[in-house]
Design a protein around this motif. Structure first.
Motif, PDB file in Angstrom:
ATOM      1  N   LEU B 218       0.921  -0.971   0.307  1.00  0.00           N
ATOM      2  CA  LEU B 218      -0.104  -0.271  -0.502  1.00  0.00           C
ATOM      3  C   LEU B 218       1.119   0.878  -0.037  1.00  0.00           C
ATOM      4  O   LEU B 218       2.138   1.487   0.767  1.00  0.00           O
ATOM      5  CB  LEU B 218      -1.012  -0.294   1.511  1.00  0.00           C
ATOM      6  CG  LEU B 218      -1.552  -1.446   1.280  1.00  0.00           C
ATOM      7  CD1 LEU B 218      -2.159  -0.932   2.637  1.00  0.00           C
ATOM      8  CD2 LEU B 218      -3.002  -1.186   0.825  1.00  0.00           C
ATOM      9  N   CYS B 219       0.678   2.447  -0.807  1.00  0.00           N
ATOM     10  CA  CYS B 219       2.053   3.347  -0.845  1.00  0.00           C
ATOM     11  C   CYS B 219       1.061   4.379  -0.350  1.00  0.00           C
ATOM     12  O   CYS B 219      -0.401   4.971  -0.693  1.00  0.00           O
ATOM     13  CB  CYS B 219       1.977   3.764  -3.138  1.00  0.00           C
ATOM     14  SG  CYS B 219       3.016   2.053  -3.307  1.00  0.00           S
ATOM     15  N   LEU B 220       1.494   5.351   1.209  1.00  0.00           N
ATOM     16  CA  LEU B 220       1.310   6.138   1.648  1.00  0.00           C
ATOM     17  C   LEU B 220       1.284   7.563   1.110  1.00  0.00           C
ATOM     18  O   LEU B 220       2.643   7.656   1.325  1.00  0.00           O
ATOM     19  CB  LEU B 220       0.206   5.827   2.603  1.00  0.00           C
ATOM     20  CG  LEU B 220      -0.616   6.418   3.737  1.00  0.00           C
ATOM     21  CD1 LEU B 220      -2.055   6.260   3.118  1.00  0.00           C
ATOM     22  CD2 LEU B 220      -0.420   6.445   5.440  1.00  0.00           C
ATOM     23  N   ASN B 221       0.359   8.627   0.565  1.00  0.00           N
ATOM     24  CA  ASN B 221       0.740  10.037   0.984  1.00  0.00           C
ATOM     25  C   ASN B 221      -0.415  10.792   1.476  1.00  0.00           C
ATOM     26  O   ASN B 221      -0.491  11.295   0.333  1.00  0.00           O
ATOM     27  CB  ASN B 221       1.524  10.681  -0.686  1.00  0.00           C
ATOM     28  CG  ASN B 221       3.088  11.210   0.007  1.00  0.00           C
ATOM     29  OD1 ASN B 221       3.062  12.119   1.345  1.00  0.00           O
ATOM     30  ND2 ASN B 221       3.473  11.736  -0.819  1.00  0.00           N
ATOM     31  N   ARG B 222      -0.575  10.786   2.881  1.00  0.00           N
ATOM     32  CA  ARG B 222      -1.621  11.336   3.172  1.00  0.00           C
ATOM     33  C   ARG B 222      -2.878  10.068   2.343  1.00  0.00           C
ATOM     34  O   ARG B 222      -3.932   9.832   3.480  1.00  0.00           O
ATOM     35  CB  ARG B 222      -2.110  12.930   3.054  1.00  0.00           C
ATOM     36  CG  ARG B 222      -1.130  13.593   4.116  1.00  0.00           C
ATOM     37  CD  ARG B 222      -1.639  15.235   4.142  1.00  0.00           C
ATOM     38  NE  ARG B 222      -3.651  15.139   3.529  1.00  0.00           N
ATOM     39  CZ  ARG B 222      -3.574  15.891   3.076  1.00  0.00           C
ATOM     40  NH1 ARG B 222      -1.878  17.171   2.319  1.00  0.00           N
ATOM     41  NH2 ARG B 222      -4.640  16.692   2.754  1.00  0.00           N
TER      42      ARG B 222
END
Lengths: 281, 260
Positions: B218-222
């Motif tokens: 899972l790629c999260l940036n906010r």
């Protein structure tokens, strides 16, 4: 030993006095209570909290005197309010807790001295407030301390898992289902009430020693949590009894005598503590 | 159909007035291993702590093992027992007089009030077994504050394995470990995952390790930028979108070298 210069007959005579018996019992119970609560308080960086509360309590006492009430009656609600207030303040403010506590306690102290300066009749008694009067402990005071010891001890025993986890790491504790906010609040209120009740015997200046010194000495030498709390309680109680006997036998002020014995206990622990290598930060 | 261990829908978390996690939805299948990656300040730890009920959420829903997480992080005790959290590290200041055996025992005990000696024998054997599983039998009498970083990770793993769990949430488990120790830790974690049947959600900065061990990223940036198998989610183009051009961590990796 400290009482080496006293003849045994004199000591026996002293032990026969009812006020001395009450004082010894009060010292024993306060020492136990301070040691047990202190062992958690010290690990939670609450040493300064007990010190600040002790100093602030002077304001509670002077309010009581001004209103013509028994200081003990005023002290308990004052301590609870102080604990709740500091807890709220520390949670919301962006300032470090020790700075906040300093502000709260120095201003309470200042207010208390201003108030006391208006009350002429009490000027002579300020020394008693500062250093306590363990020889003036009544049976009622003893009963209150005993109830408090049983209550606080029972609470800590039953919530032991939550208390240790919370002391260790708050997110970890919450993830294990510990009601962190609730337990933190209850602990700080219990600590505040214990400090308030013990003030009469030990005085506002030295009360934090009962919480901090035995626990720190035990922390240096214990190899497990069970022994840590046990040794802290044992040290708290025995230092209080030895200190009181010494003070009675040598005619020294009681509170400071106990704290000096605690200091000897701490120095002994320092000597016994395993040497720590400085390889790890 | 595989049962969902964790379901997160439209989760939004605010920290200090700013939105740290914005409308994130995903779910974890049983016995899957998922990595949560993203740049510093992307809200990875915040997301993980909101899922566990450590941090309050603004809106959205979290279901653990089919049970909804309450607004204040409440969860039935039986569900709590099956979810474990491994923090980055424990912030211990000075000597902490708690032995590793006692610490692992705390992981075995259930939430709520209880007398310390309840279930003492069962606890003792569970602790011994857990320490054996992580290869840390010799740590039992040591103080928790005297451990090295690697030993502390073992103790934390024993804390998790001391009771049967379904979901394990790790926040940068390899932080503070050197390459060899990180490798050993991951080997141990991988073995335990299979033998214990754990579902794992881990925050990670080590994209190499993620590529090798995780089934899903899972790629999260906010907000959730992308998700999928490592080959897709960690492709050079996706990483550039997530971290920004020229800021992709671990340059020693050659993008063309990964094979499916």
């Amino acid at each position: 030993m400290l009482e080496s210069g006293v003849d045994p007959a004199g000591l026996a005579q002293l032990l026969a006095l009812p006020f001395m018996q009450r004082a010894l019992l009060a010292g024993l119970l306060t020492g136990l209570l301070g040691g047990v609560l202190g062992s958690f308080a010290v690990l939670r960086q609450l040493s300064f909290f007990s010190d600040a509360l002790g100093h602030s309590a002077l304001l509670g006492i002077s309010l009581g005197i001004l209103l013509g009430l028994n200081p003990t009656v005023v002290l308990i609600p004052f301590a609870v309010l102080f604990a709740l207030g500091v807890n709220q303040l520390a949670g919301r403010s962006q300032l470090p807790t020790d700075a906040l506590l300093n502000i709260v306690y120095s201003s309470s102290l200042a207010l208390a001295v201003l108030l006391l300066s208006r009350v002429r009749t009490y000027k002579g008694g300020i020394q008693q407030l500062l250093f306590g009067d363990i020889l003036g402990v009544s049976w009622l005071d003893l009963g209150v301390i005993l109830v408090l010891l049983l209550g606080a001890g029972g609470y800590l025993l039953l919530s032991r898992r939550s208390q240790i986890l919370l002391t260790l790491d708050e997110p970890l504790a919450i993830s294990r289902g510990v009601a962190a906010g609730w337990h933190r609040l209850v602990f700080i209120v219990v600590l505040a009430v214990v400090v308030a009740i013990s003030i009469k015997a030990v005085g506002v200046l030295l009360i934090s020693a009962f919480v901090v010194i035995p626990a720190c000495a035990s922390r240096l030498v214990s190899r497990g949590f069970g022994t840590y709390v046990f040794v802290a309680a044992l040290l708290g109680a025995s230092c209080a009894v030895i200190g009181l006997l010494a003070s009675g036998a040598l005619d020294l002020p009681s509170g400071p005598s106990v704290v000096v014995v605690q200091l000897f206990g701490f120095l002994l622990a320092l000597l016994l503590a395993p040497r720590r290598r400085f390889s790890r930060p | 159909m595989a049962k969902m261990i964790l379901e997160v829908s439209h989760l939004t978390v605010c920290r200090e007035g700013a939105t740290a996690v914005d409308d994130v939805s995903f779910s974890l299948e049983a016995e899957s291993e998922t990595a949560l990656v993203g740049p510093n300040g992307a809200g990875k730890s915040t997301l993980v702590q909101a899922i566990l009920g450590v941090l309050p959420r603004q809106s959205g829903e979290v279901r653990l093992l089919g049970h909804a997480l309450g607004a204040r992080g409440q969860l039935p005790a039986a569900v709590r027992d099956q979810v474990a959290y491994l923090p980055q590290t424990l912030t211990l200041r000075g000597r902490f007089p708690l032995s590793v055996a006692e610490f692992v025992g705390l992981g075995w005990e259930r939430a709520g009030l209880a007398l310390p000696w309840r279930g003492r024998c069962a606890r003792r054997s569970a602790v011994a077994l857990a320490l054996a599983k992580v290869g840390g039998e010799d740590l039992a009498p040591r103080l928790i504050s005297d451990l090295s970083t690697g030993q502390l990770k073992r103790a934390l793993l024993a804390f998790c394995v001391v009771r049967p769990r379904r979901l394990l949430v790790l926040d940068e488990a390899q932080a503070g470990l050197d390459a060899q120790a990180a490798e050993q830790f991951h080997g141990l974690l991988f073995d335990l995952r299979r033998s214990e049947g754990w579902t794992i959600l881990q925050v990670s900065h080590d994209l190499e390790m993620v590529r090798r061990t995780c089934s899903r990223v899972l790629c999260l940036n906010r907000s959730l930028r992308c998700s999928g198998p490592p080959d897709h989610a960690l492709s050079p183009a996706q990483l550039e979108r997530l971290y920004g051009r020229g800021w992709v961590p671990y340059h020693h990796h050659h993008p063309g070298a990964s094979r499916s």
